[in-house]
Design a protein around this motif. Sequence first.
Motif: not given
Length: 151
Positions: A65-66, A69, A93, A106
Amino acid sequence: MAALEISALHAAAADVSRDGARGEAGFGDLAADCAIRLRGRLARPQRGSGDWSIERPAGGCTCELCNTLRAFLEDKNRRTFQWPLAKERRQHVHSRIDGAELPVTHVTRRQGRPYTLVLKKTDELFADEQEVRTRDEKDLEWLAEQWNPSA
Protein backbone atom coordinates in the motif's frame (compact mmCIF):
# COMPACT_ATOMS: atom_id res chain seq x y z
CA MET A 1 17.71 21.37 8.55
CA ALA A 2 16.26 21.09 11.97
CA ALA A 3 14.57 24.20 13.25
CA LEU A 4 16.11 23.30 16.60
CA GLU A 5 19.60 23.97 15.25
CA ILE A 6 18.69 27.47 14.14
CA SER A 7 16.89 28.03 17.45
CA ALA A 8 20.01 26.92 19.34
CA LEU A 9 22.12 29.33 17.30
CA HIS A 10 19.66 32.18 18.02
CA ALA A 11 19.88 31.40 21.74
CA ALA A 12 23.68 31.18 21.61
CA ALA A 13 23.93 34.47 19.71
CA ALA A 14 21.79 36.17 22.35
CA ASP A 15 23.98 34.75 25.11
CA VAL A 16 27.41 35.75 23.82
CA SER A 17 30.05 35.80 26.51
CA ARG A 18 31.67 39.07 27.59
CA ASP A 19 34.63 38.59 25.30
CA GLY A 20 32.34 38.03 22.31
CA ALA A 21 33.65 34.53 21.56
CA ARG A 22 31.04 32.77 19.43
CA GLY A 23 32.97 29.68 18.44
CA GLU A 24 32.84 28.07 21.85
CA ALA A 25 30.91 24.88 22.48
CA GLY A 26 30.85 24.08 18.77
CA PHE A 27 28.31 26.74 17.82
CA GLY A 28 30.60 28.15 15.13
CA ASP A 29 30.83 24.69 13.56
CA LEU A 30 27.08 24.27 13.84
CA ALA A 31 26.53 27.64 12.12
CA ALA A 32 28.91 26.66 9.30
CA ASP A 33 27.17 23.29 8.86
CA CYS A 34 23.75 24.96 8.79
CA ALA A 35 24.95 27.45 6.19
CA ILE A 36 26.23 24.65 3.95
CA ARG A 37 22.92 22.80 4.13
CA LEU A 38 20.88 25.96 3.56
CA ARG A 39 22.94 26.88 0.51
CA GLY A 40 22.47 23.36 -0.83
CA ARG A 41 18.70 23.51 -0.41
CA LEU A 42 18.48 26.96 -1.96
CA ALA A 43 20.57 25.81 -4.93
CA ARG A 44 17.91 23.27 -5.88
CA PRO A 45 15.62 24.44 -8.65
CA GLN A 46 12.25 25.80 -7.62
CA ARG A 47 9.21 23.62 -8.23
CA GLY A 48 7.61 24.13 -11.63
CA SER A 49 4.00 25.31 -11.65
CA GLY A 50 2.76 21.94 -12.93
CA ASP A 51 5.00 19.73 -10.77
CA TRP A 52 2.73 17.90 -8.32
CA SER A 53 5.39 15.50 -7.02
CA ILE A 54 5.70 15.06 -3.27
CA GLU A 55 8.77 13.60 -1.64
CA ARG A 56 7.90 11.27 1.20
CA PRO A 57 10.07 11.44 4.29
CA ALA A 58 12.73 8.75 4.43
CA GLY A 59 12.03 5.57 6.33
CA GLY A 60 8.63 4.33 7.30
CA CYS A 61 6.52 1.52 5.96
CA THR A 62 7.45 -0.39 2.81
CA CYS A 63 4.27 -2.44 2.39
CA GLU A 64 2.48 -2.76 -0.95
CA LEU A 65 0.00 0.00 0.00
CA CYS A 66 2.76 2.43 0.91
CA ASN A 67 4.62 1.63 -2.30
CA THR A 68 1.48 2.47 -4.29
CA LEU A 69 1.02 5.64 -2.25
CA ARG A 70 4.67 6.58 -2.84
CA ALA A 71 4.27 6.11 -6.61
CA PHE A 72 1.24 8.44 -6.59
CA LEU A 73 3.05 11.03 -4.46
CA GLU A 74 6.16 11.05 -6.65
CA ASP A 75 4.20 11.40 -9.90
CA LYS A 76 4.72 14.97 -11.17
CA ASN A 77 1.59 14.99 -13.32
CA ARG A 78 -0.93 13.09 -11.24
CA ARG A 79 -2.95 15.18 -8.81
CA THR A 80 -5.76 12.77 -7.88
CA PHE A 81 -5.99 9.05 -7.29
CA GLN A 82 -9.14 6.98 -6.81
CA TRP A 83 -8.23 3.79 -4.98
CA PRO A 84 -10.72 1.05 -4.09
CA LEU A 85 -9.64 -0.30 -0.70
CA ALA A 86 -11.12 -2.24 2.20
CA LYS A 87 -11.54 -0.41 5.52
CA GLU A 88 -8.33 -1.59 7.21
CA ARG A 89 -6.27 -0.78 4.14
CA ARG A 90 -7.85 2.70 3.86
CA GLN A 91 -7.06 3.31 7.53
CA HIS A 92 -3.42 2.39 6.95
CA VAL A 93 -3.12 4.86 4.07
CA HIS A 94 -4.95 7.56 6.09
CA SER A 95 -2.48 7.07 8.95
CA ARG A 96 0.56 7.36 6.64
CA ILE A 97 -0.71 10.59 5.06
CA ASP A 98 -1.62 12.13 8.41
CA GLY A 99 1.55 10.93 10.12
CA ALA A 100 3.76 12.50 7.47
CA GLU A 101 1.58 15.66 7.36
CA LEU A 102 1.40 15.44 3.59
CA PRO A 103 -0.48 18.09 1.57
CA VAL A 104 -2.99 15.46 0.40
CA THR A 105 -6.69 15.22 1.17
CA HIS A 106 -8.05 11.72 1.65
CA VAL A 107 -11.78 11.14 1.58
CA THR A 108 -13.67 7.88 1.38
CA ARG A 109 -16.37 7.70 -1.28
CA ARG A 110 -18.92 5.27 0.11
CA GLN A 111 -20.29 3.74 -3.07
CA GLY A 112 -19.88 0.16 -4.18
CA ARG A 113 -17.61 -2.38 -2.52
CA PRO A 114 -14.92 -1.87 -1.54
CA TYR A 115 -15.30 1.83 -0.86
CA THR A 116 -12.98 4.13 -2.78
CA LEU A 117 -10.32 6.25 -1.15
CA VAL A 118 -10.00 9.50 -3.11
CA LEU A 119 -6.62 11.19 -2.71
CA LYS A 120 -5.98 14.71 -3.95
CA LYS A 121 -2.75 16.69 -3.74
CA THR A 122 -3.52 20.20 -2.48
CA ASP A 123 -2.22 23.63 -3.44
CA GLU A 124 -0.52 23.72 -0.02
CA LEU A 125 2.28 21.83 -1.75
CA PHE A 126 3.34 25.01 -3.56
CA ALA A 127 2.71 27.40 -0.65
CA ASP A 128 4.59 25.19 1.82
CA GLU A 129 7.59 24.91 -0.46
CA GLN A 130 7.73 28.68 -0.99
CA GLU A 131 7.43 29.24 2.75
CA VAL A 132 10.36 26.89 3.40
CA ARG A 133 12.47 28.60 0.73
CA THR A 134 11.74 32.04 2.19
CA ARG A 135 12.60 30.83 5.70
CA ASP A 136 15.84 29.26 4.42
CA GLU A 137 16.83 32.54 2.74
CA LYS A 138 16.18 34.49 5.96
CA ASP A 139 18.03 31.93 8.09
CA LEU A 140 21.05 32.02 5.76
CA GLU A 141 21.08 35.83 5.82
CA TRP A 142 20.87 35.80 9.63
CA LEU A 143 23.69 33.24 9.88
CA ALA A 144 25.91 35.43 7.68
CA GLU A 145 25.20 38.48 9.84
CA GLN A 146 25.49 36.84 13.24
CA TRP A 147 27.94 33.98 12.79
CA ASN A 148 29.75 34.78 9.54
CA PRO A 149 30.17 31.09 8.64
CA SER A 150 33.12 30.66 6.33
CA ALA A 151 31.61 27.66 4.50
